[in-house]
Design a protein around this motif. Structure first.
Motif, PDB file in Angstrom:
ATOM      1  N   ASN A 122       0.821  -1.208   0.000  1.00  0.00           N
ATOM      2  CA  ASN A 122       0.000   0.000   0.000  1.00  0.00           C
ATOM      3  C   ASN A 122       0.858   1.262   0.000  1.00  0.00           C
ATOM      4  N   ASN A 123       1.866   1.296   0.861  1.00  0.00           N
ATOM      5  CA  ASN A 123       2.728   2.475   0.939  1.00  0.00           C
ATOM      6  C   ASN A 123       3.496   2.692  -0.360  1.00  0.00           C
ATOM      7  N   THR A 146       1.073   3.764  -3.307  1.00  0.00           N
ATOM      8  CA  THR A 146       0.616   5.142  -3.134  1.00  0.00           C
ATOM      9  C   THR A 146       1.721   6.135  -3.495  1.00  0.00           C
ATOM     10  N   THR A 147       2.942   5.829  -3.074  1.00  0.00           N
ATOM     11  CA  THR A 147       4.074   6.708  -3.392  1.00  0.00           C
ATOM     12  C   THR A 147       4.303   6.795  -4.894  1.00  0.00           C
ATOM     13  N   LYS A 170       1.299   8.828  -6.569  1.00  0.00           N
ATOM     14  CA  LYS A 170       1.274  10.245  -6.245  1.00  0.00           C
ATOM     15  C   LYS A 170       2.418  11.014  -6.898  1.00  0.00           C
ATOM     16  N   LYS A 226      -5.670   2.864  -7.456  1.00  0.00           N
ATOM     17  CA  LYS A 226      -5.176   4.134  -6.919  1.00  0.00           C
ATOM     18  C   LYS A 226      -4.923   5.148  -8.029  1.00  0.00           C
ATOM     19  N   TYR A 232      -6.568   8.808  -7.672  1.00  0.00           N
ATOM     20  CA  TYR A 232      -5.792  10.051  -7.655  1.00  0.00           C
ATOM     21  C   TYR A 232      -5.696  10.711  -9.029  1.00  0.00           C
TER      22      TYR A 232
END
Length: 414
Positions: A298-299, A302-303, A306, A346, A350
């Motif tokens: 997940n981390n 997301t990085t 983004k 994601k 985003y």
């Protein structure tokens, strides 16, 4: 009022709930009813298929097929099996079980690799689905449906009633505008913890959309490192499962000994407190690995999303890769499929772009001149660095593959 499909943004919310003894009983009753209805649908279709293969048009066979066809809805099943009319059972539980069975058939027809629907086995986990309805409301909010939040610490479910909850849902409750609750899944895991998962939809974004960065990246997934990016960054493989294999194996051997002893004494496993205690210990170890891996994925996903406007990855089929027994454990441990799914949803969340490309020759191609290694010069898994025989460029295998993946992705969207 708009339907879930008509709303622009969708979001999943998972919260932990703490039912009392009576509520636990009702969750189990609904879970059993859901599994029974699903299995009845499987059994009915299997019997219809066998009867349809009878070449002689016997009146009895034709009549039986007609009876089975009529039984394939929630009301007819409840009339045929009276215990499904129990007041503890949510009517939407039965309807969702039938709907899930139909979805499984549609998935099979779309992707034949998934297989036909099979019987659901009874295990220590419990699960059923219901829906939030808004019968007389003109607007949908989180606090005015049949599934609703009373406050930050309590939620109401049909039949179950009021439940104490905990989780990261405070920001969702305070958001402005309409927010509709769709399908709601209530489940218990093998550690006897209870959760509620909700599908939310709204015309307002659930997360803050980051500014465009103008950056693009290709990622090469491998077992040596978790991934190598086209910009040269390398993310190490944490290997969570390999770190606990010894501890897990020891706990599982102990569990097997307790199971053999319980059976030799003529007792059921559910009645053995020592067996159940050890079973939960094994489940706790496995759950820890699962959560560590999920948190890492997940981390990282997301990085990546983004910080880049475009992310390109290989289209991997883990089921085919797992046939290589020498690498099966390493491939299962990294969780590639889950990682690609996270990147996909994601990117939509985003407002970024994620695509997958055919991995053919991404490793064997020189990213500088385009020369493809073949024949006796073809690279093997042990070749971590190599020189292009045509342009003499020195390559690090995974970095070169990541650049090729990005280039393929850029070519496919132009």
């Amino acid at each position: 009022m708009k339907t879930m499909a008509q709303l622009e943004y969708h979001y999943g919310l998972k919260i932990r709930v703490y039912p009392n003894y009576e509520q636990k009983r009702m969750i189990k009753v609904n879970s059993d009813a859901s599994r029974f209805v699903y299995n009845q649908m499987v059994g009915i279709d299997q019997e219809i298929y066998r009867l349809s293969k009878v070449k002689i048009p016997i009146d009895l066979v034709i009549q039986r097929i007609a009876q089975l066809q009529q039984r394939k809805n929630s009301r007819q099943l409840s009339n045929h099996f009276q215990f499904l009319n129990d007041k503890s059972i949510d009517s939407l539980t039965k309807a969702n079980a039938i709907q899930n069975y139909q979805k499984a058939w549609r998935q099979f027809r779309k992707v034949h690799r998934s297989g036909t629907p099979k019987f659901h086995k009874k295990n220590y986990c419990e699960k059923y689905q219901t829906n939030c309805q808004y019968p007389k409301q003109k607007q949908a909010f989180l606090n005015n449906g049949t599934v609703r939040f009373l406050d930050k610490a309590h939620v109401v479910l049909p039949k179950i009633g009021r439940l104490r909850v905990s989780g990261s849902h405070n920001e969702i409750l305070n958001r402005p505008g309409e927010t509709r609750i769709g399908t709601v899944t209530v489940f218990k895991d093998n550690l006897d913890r209870y959760f509620v998962s909700m599908q939310l939809a709204s015309d307002n974004a659930f997360v803050k959309i980051p500014e465009k960065t103008g950056k693009q990246v290709g990622i090469d997934l491998n077992t040596d490192n978790f991934l190598t990016a086209s910009d040269g960054k390398v993310v190490d493989n944490p290997k969570y499962y390999r770190k606990i294999t010894g501890k897990l194996a020891k706990a599982q051997r102990k569990l097997s000994r307790k199971a053999r002893r319980t059976k030799s004494e003529g007792r059921s496993l559910t009645e053995s407190k020592n067996y159940q205690k050890q079973r939960r210990l094994v489940a706790k170890i496995q759950s820890k690995v699962c959560h560590q891996r999920k948190n890492f994925l997940n981390n990282l996903s997301t990085t990546l999303i983004k910080n880049h406007d475009l992310v390109v990855a290989e289209e991997l089929r883990s089921s085919n890769l797992l046939k290589n027994h020498a690498l099966a454990m390493s491939i299962s441990d990294v969780g590639w499929r889950a990682f690609l799914q996270m990147l996909s949803y994601k990117a939509n969340l985003y407002d970024k772009r994620f695509i997958t490309i055919n991995p053919s020759n991404t490793t064997q191609t020189c990213s500088t001149c385009g020369h493809v290694m073949s024949g006796n010069n073809k690279l093997t898994l042990s070749d971590r660095q190599w020189d292009c025989p045509k342009c003499k460029t020195h390559h690090v295998r995974d970095h070169n593959a990541a650049i090729n993946i990005l280039n393929k992705g850029l070519t496919s969207i132009t």
